[in-house]
Design an enzyme around this catalytic site. Structure first.
Site, PDB file in Angstrom:
ATOM      1  N   SER A  81     -35.361   7.436  47.038  1.00 14.75           N
ATOM      2  CA  SER A  81     -34.697   6.151  46.838  1.00 14.75           C
ATOM      3  C   SER A  81     -35.479   5.027  47.528  1.00 14.75           C
ATOM      4  O   SER A  81     -36.590   4.716  47.112  1.00 14.75           O
ATOM      5  CB  SER A  81     -33.253   6.219  47.343  1.00 14.75           C
ATOM      6  OG  SER A  81     -32.515   5.085  46.940  1.00 14.75           O
ATOM      7  N   HIS A 128     -27.157   4.074  42.403  1.00 11.23           N
ATOM      8  CA  HIS A 128     -27.829   4.958  41.447  1.00 11.23           C
ATOM      9  C   HIS A 128     -26.878   5.469  40.360  1.00 11.23           C
ATOM     10  O   HIS A 128     -26.828   6.649  40.044  1.00 11.23           O
ATOM     11  CB  HIS A 128     -28.496   6.126  42.174  1.00 11.23           C
ATOM     12  CG  HIS A 128     -29.558   5.706  43.131  1.00 11.23           C
ATOM     13  ND1 HIS A 128     -30.720   5.096  42.719  1.00 11.23           N
ATOM     14  CD2 HIS A 128     -29.615   5.765  44.493  1.00 11.23           C
ATOM     15  CE1 HIS A 128     -31.467   4.812  43.781  1.00 11.23           C
ATOM     16  NE2 HIS A 128     -30.823   5.198  44.863  1.00 11.23           N
TER      17      HIS A 128
END
Length: 522
Positions: A93, A197
């Site tokens: 990430s 996400h």
């Protein structure tokens, strides 16, 4: 025989690994970057990380810039202490920004500005939650969610084969927690305020995409695996891939598997962090996978001036792997045929030699000019729908999108031509004693160097073929020139350096055979 410089893979952690005291000893070692971070962010980054006086370290707006800075300093500190720069970079990430920084996509300041904006946009989202689920595959988790009418949730993180993270509206995350707990599944709520996400971040994604239009990204000198695709980044697609990541799943397990599949024996090292990524890699390594069929034969394409005997010594080190040389017209057993100086004609001729011989797993190998021709052969095979090789191994050449360093050699005349070849080290001295052989060899060489001079790269989608590139440590290639090979493959690029100049291969047949076979290396 093991290859000494096995691929190094750097892992950069993301949000959730922050901790008070992180970066200790780093800020004093990098005072200029620490001061620059303070100017960009408007607060004392060292004080935030070391003391966290206002309890902001867990606030996304502060967490992400802080991790970006500490990850960057940690990586540079390792390099300064003598560790080699990584060949392949993965970031979880937020950590993906550090991977791109290390690969040259942007400088430290630019990356920090981008991360700060990302953090603001993600933190502005509200009403979502995330839930870690342990002990269940992503596929089984999706089935269970469908059974419980919880299709409003997305699998945000696919961390390992049995560790995933759900993301979505807070009330639906609560329902999922109850359902999963009722099935005896371990779960844990994450300390976040939004559904990162997931589809619920699309507004932030679109705003971020607009923001990124104001930046230009440099060509990558290292392979970076993208979270959203589990494939290497491609030059020209950095902005789109980064914006997609905000609303897309972090496919960490698939990304690590991609590296393990294409680069057996790769050495993983986590940068900073708490070891969580290292533990994930071990779990992924330990999960069963179908064994990959190794090549049964390798088709070889000779360098400039070479014939079917160019790699004869290779066969003595390949064991059961059959070495099949592809001969170009005008040399060796085809000496009576006219030489070719048209690239497309040469590639068509090479492909014709392969027809009917692709019934078993195979590899393709080429050195120097042979590397470019071998690459074009793979493209031609794809265009015809023929089976592709298990791997393409190239040596002594930069990525084909970059003009060859030998593109003007064919223009040299007389003694200048031979003096240049002497510097390359490819012409046997005993050849000079025979004028007729010299004349024949010069015609062959000029035809081959003409191919390099006429080579015009065409942009096409990357090959679904792993590429291994090998260079001599005294060759003049830059990281960017070697890294350009990554543009041509959807798999992580394997890089190796061996002692020697342009014709280093003559002293390393065993190592080369090992790489062509695809066996794990040390």
């Amino acid at each position: 025989m093991p290859v000494a410089d096995g691929t190094s893979v750097a892992l950069f952690p993301g949000q959730g690994t922050q901790a008070k005291g992180m970066g200790a000893d780093l800020f004093d070692r990098f005072p200029e970057h620490t001061a620059l971070a303070g100017e960009v962010l408007g607060y004392d980054i060292a004080r935030l990380c070391l003391e966290d006086p206002d309890h902001r370290l867990d606030d996304t707006r502060y967490t992400q810039p802080a991790l970006y800075v500490v990850n960057a300093l940690s990586y540079w500190d390792r390099v300064a202490r003598g560790e080699p720069e990584a060949d392949v970079l993965l970031g979880h990430s937020l950590g993906e920004y550090n991977a791109l920084l290390a690969a040259g996509a942007f400088d430290f300041e630019t990356g920090l500005k981008i991360v700060a904006q990302r953090a603001e946009l993600m933190a502005a989202q509200r009403g979502g939650a995330m839930l870690a689920v342990v002990g269940m595959s992503a596929e089984r988790l999706a089935d269970l969610l469908a059974e419980q009418d919880l299709t409003t949730l997305d699998v945000a993180n696919r961390n390992t084969p049995t560790q995933n993270v759900l993301s979505g509206p807070a009330e639906d995350i609560d329902r999922a927690r109850e359902a999963l707990t009722g099935h005896g599944v371990r779960v844990a709520a994450l300390r976040v305020s939004a559904a990162f996400h997931s589809r619920y971040m699309r507004a932030a994604r679109d705003e971020f995409a607009a923001f990124l239009r104001g930046f230009r990204f440099g060509p990558l000198t290292r392979t970076v695996i993208a979270n959203v695709t589990a494939r290497p980044y491609r030059d020209g697609e950095v902005a789109r891939t980064l914006s997609d990541q905000i609303a897309g799943s972090v496919r960490w397990s698939d990304s690590v598997r991609s590296v393990l599949r294409g680069l057996p024996g790769a050495r993983f090292r986590e940068i900073g962090g708490t070891g969580v990524l290292t533990r994930m890699v071990r779990q992924i390594e330990g999960a069963p996978t179908a064994p990959e069929a190794r090549p049964r034969r390798v088709f070889t394409v000779a360098y400039a001036g070479g014939d079917e005997n160019a790699y004869r010594a290779l066969a003595g080190h390949t064991g059961d792997l059959e070495v099949v040389p592809l001969e170009r017209p005008g040399r060796g057993r085809r000496v009576a045929e006219p030489l070719l100086t048209d690239v497309d004609a040469v590639v068509a001729d090479l492909v014709d030699q392969l027809r009917g011989r692709l019934d078993e797993p195979y590899a393709v190998y080429g050195h120097s000019l042979g590397a470019r021709l071998a690459f074009l052969v793979c493209r031609a095979l794809r265009a015809e729908g023929l089976p592709l090789p298990r791997r393409l191994v190239v040596s002594g050449e930069c990525g084909p999108s970059i003009p060859s360093r030998e593109r003007d050699t064919w223009r040299l005349t007389g003694d200048a031509f031979w003096a240049h070849l002497d510097r390359l080290g490819g012409v046997p001295q005993q050849l000079r004693q025979f004028e007729d052989l010299m004349a024949h060899y010069e015609r062959v060489l000029r035809a081959d160097f003409t191919l390099l001079g006429r080579y015009a790269h065409r942009e096409e989608p990357p090959l679904d073929v792993p590429i291994t590139v090998v260079t001599g440590d005294r060759e003049p290639f830059t990281d960017a020139e070697i890294g350009a090979w990554q543009r041509e493959s959807t798999e992580p690029l394997a890089r190796h350096r061996l002692p020697g100049d342009h014709f280093f291969i003559r002293g390393h047949w065993a190592e080369l055979a090992h790489l062509i076979e695809g066996a794990p290396h040390a």
